[in-house]
Scaffold this active site. Structure first.
Site, mmCIF file in Angstrom:
data_model
loop_
_atom_site.group_PDB
_atom_site.id
_atom_site.type_symbol
_atom_site.label_atom_id
_atom_site.label_comp_id
_atom_site.label_asym_id
_atom_site.label_seq_id
_atom_site.Cartn_x
_atom_site.Cartn_y
_atom_site.Cartn_z
ATOM 1 N N CYS A 64 26.293 36.797 36.323
ATOM 2 C CA CYS A 64 24.993 36.149 36.173
ATOM 3 C C CYS A 64 23.882 37.206 36.095
ATOM 4 C CB CYS A 64 24.772 35.127 37.273
ATOM 5 S SG CYS A 64 23.416 33.973 36.905
ATOM 6 N N GLU A 124 33.213 32.510 40.149
ATOM 7 C CA GLU A 124 33.532 32.101 41.524
ATOM 8 C C GLU A 124 33.212 30.634 41.777
ATOM 9 O OE1 GLU A 124 29.182 33.131 41.818
ATOM 10 O OE2 GLU A 124 30.918 33.765 40.634
ATOM 11 N N HIS A 165 29.260 31.754 36.385
ATOM 12 C CA HIS A 165 29.756 32.125 37.710
ATOM 13 C C HIS A 165 31.257 31.836 37.790
ATOM 14 C CE1 HIS A 165 25.951 32.898 39.893
ATOM 15 N NE2 HIS A 165 25.440 32.069 38.996
#
EC number: 4.3.2.10
Length: 197
Positions: A77, A180, A178
């Site tokens: 990001c 994650e 993202h």
């Protein structure tokens, strides 16, 4: 494996730590140049604002350390945006791993800014995307974007703009989304970063 997450005044370190833990890996969060240089993998997360993040990196000389690293390095990001040459966010000079600017989404497209939520990515052949299913939905949160360029390895369209969802040059990778927070697709991407590069 020795994994280090860059500690600075912008980041989503807890989410990244949890995602790595789900994959069976532990990581260190550090701004110590010696720790970063000794790592097998470096993750450069980012949630925040470009100019204050770069101010901290310069004050701590991490700007010099990060660009000189030779091991696989993943920016996420804002982390990916800071790896570019310049950001329109407060007219910020960035690290320059990728010689491409970061631009603000146009305000008059009728789409909501920031681009927030799930969107698909179209990928090129790169080991970061090995083993991905065709249903490649990833989670985005951003108001600025990196235009398509020579280093683009994945793209996404939003607000009538087709932009870089991921970049790769030498040992440096970046994801605008993202991983994650991107479910099984993101877990596969993180696993590839740890095991396939």
């Amino acid at each position: 494996m020795n994994i280090t997450i860059v500690k600075y005044n912008a980041g989503n370190t807890r989410s990244v730590l949890c995602a790595l833990h789900r994959l069976g890996y532990e990581a260190t969060v550090s701004d110590d140049p010696a720790v970063l240089c000794a790592a097998d993998r470096v993750v450069f997360p980012g949630v925040g604002e470009a100019s204050t993040a770069m101010e901290y990196l310069k004050k701590t000389h991490l700007d010099e350390v990060l660009v000189a690293l030779k091991q696989p390095f993943l920016g996420i990001c804002l982390g990916m945006q800071l790896m570019c040459s310049h950001s329109e966010e407060n007219d910020t000079t960035c690290l320059g791993m990728f010689d491409v600017p970061v631009l603000k989404f146009p305000p008059d497209t009728g789409e909501k800014i920031p681009h927030m939520g799930w969107n698909t990515i179209e990928t090129k052949d790169d080991p970061l995307f090995s083993g991905l299913s065709e249903n490649r939905w990833c989670y985005f949160v951003h108001s600025y974007y990196v235009p398509l360029c020579e280093e683009t390895i994945a793209s996404t369209e939003y607000a009538s703009v087709c932009f870089s969802a991921s970049l790769h040059r030498d040992n440096f990778w970046g994801c605008q989304f993202h991983p994650e927070k991107s479910g099984s697709v993101g877990e596969q991407i993180l696993k590839n970063f740890l095991e396939a590069l």
